[in-house]
Design an enzyme around this catalytic site. Structure first.
Site, short mmCIF file in Angstrom:
data_model
loop_
_atom_site.label_atom_id
_atom_site.label_comp_id
_atom_site.label_asym_id
_atom_site.label_seq_id
_atom_site.Cartn_x
_atom_site.Cartn_y
_atom_site.Cartn_z
N GLU A 1 0.84 -1.21 0.00
CA GLU A 1 0.00 0.00 0.00
C GLU A 1 0.87 1.25 0.00
O GLU A 1 0.58 2.22 -0.70
CB GLU A 1 -0.90 0.02 1.25
CG GLU A 1 -1.77 -1.20 1.43
CD GLU A 1 -1.15 -2.26 2.34
OE1 GLU A 1 -1.90 -2.84 3.16
OE2 GLU A 1 0.06 -2.52 2.24
N CYS B 1 -0.20 1.75 7.33
CA CYS B 1 -0.80 1.93 6.02
C CYS B 1 -2.20 2.54 6.12
O CYS B 1 -2.58 3.37 5.30
CB CYS B 1 -0.85 0.60 5.26
SG CYS B 1 0.79 0.00 4.80
#
Length: 163
Positions: A90, A119
């Protein structure tokens, strides 16, 4: 060349979530992580804006070359994410969008695993509004923060048989 799925007729196509999740698995094949191969896509209006997979920063040796720091230190999954040579998929997708000047307003993240807290915070601030993920990750705080921020979390089934 490719095998046909006997459960589909010629006029059937995968839905968009299935299509993008399958592509996440292809992206994950580039991962250099020894523990878990993760792929991510950032998508807006059914168009891929950026992809990412987990691994060491560009120009640095991959874990396959130098070993896994987390394994060497005995760190279990879901703990001490900062003690790792790699970036998460991510994070790499967000960075790729930034490097190429791609805005992420109201995008969907597709990922082979549920985002961790680090994230999750980045995705919230990047204006991601929907996350479709396949595998669970042991991080309740990430889930709580994403829900509090109004990010829609969708657990994608790997197959109809698993529903």
């Amino acid at each position: 060349m490719s095998e046909k799925d006997p459960s589909k007729t010629a006029d059937q196509r995968p839905d968009w979530d299935t299509y993008f999740m399958k592509l996440c698995h292809v992206v994950a094949e580039r991962s250099t992580c020894l523990r878990r191969k993760v792929g991510a896509l950032l998508v807006a209006n059914r168009r891929i804006l950026a992809t990412g997979y987990n691994g060491a920063p560009q120009g640095l040796p991959h874990c396959a070359e130098v070993g896994c720091l987390r394994d060497q230190m005995g760190i279990p999954s879901g703990e001490r994410q900062e003690l790792c040579r790699g970036l998460h998929a991510e994070q790499n997708a967000i960075i790729q969008a930034a490097v190429y000047g791609v805005g992420l307003q109201d995008v969907t993240l597709y990922c082979t695993i549920q985002p961790c807290i680090t994230c999750a915070k980045m995705l919230i601030n990047a204006n991601v509004t929907r996350i479709v993920y396949e595998g669970d990750y042991p991080d309740q705080l990430a889930t709580e923060m994403l829900e509090a921020a109004g990010v829609e979390l969708v657990k994608w089934p790997a197959s109809k048989e698993s529903e």
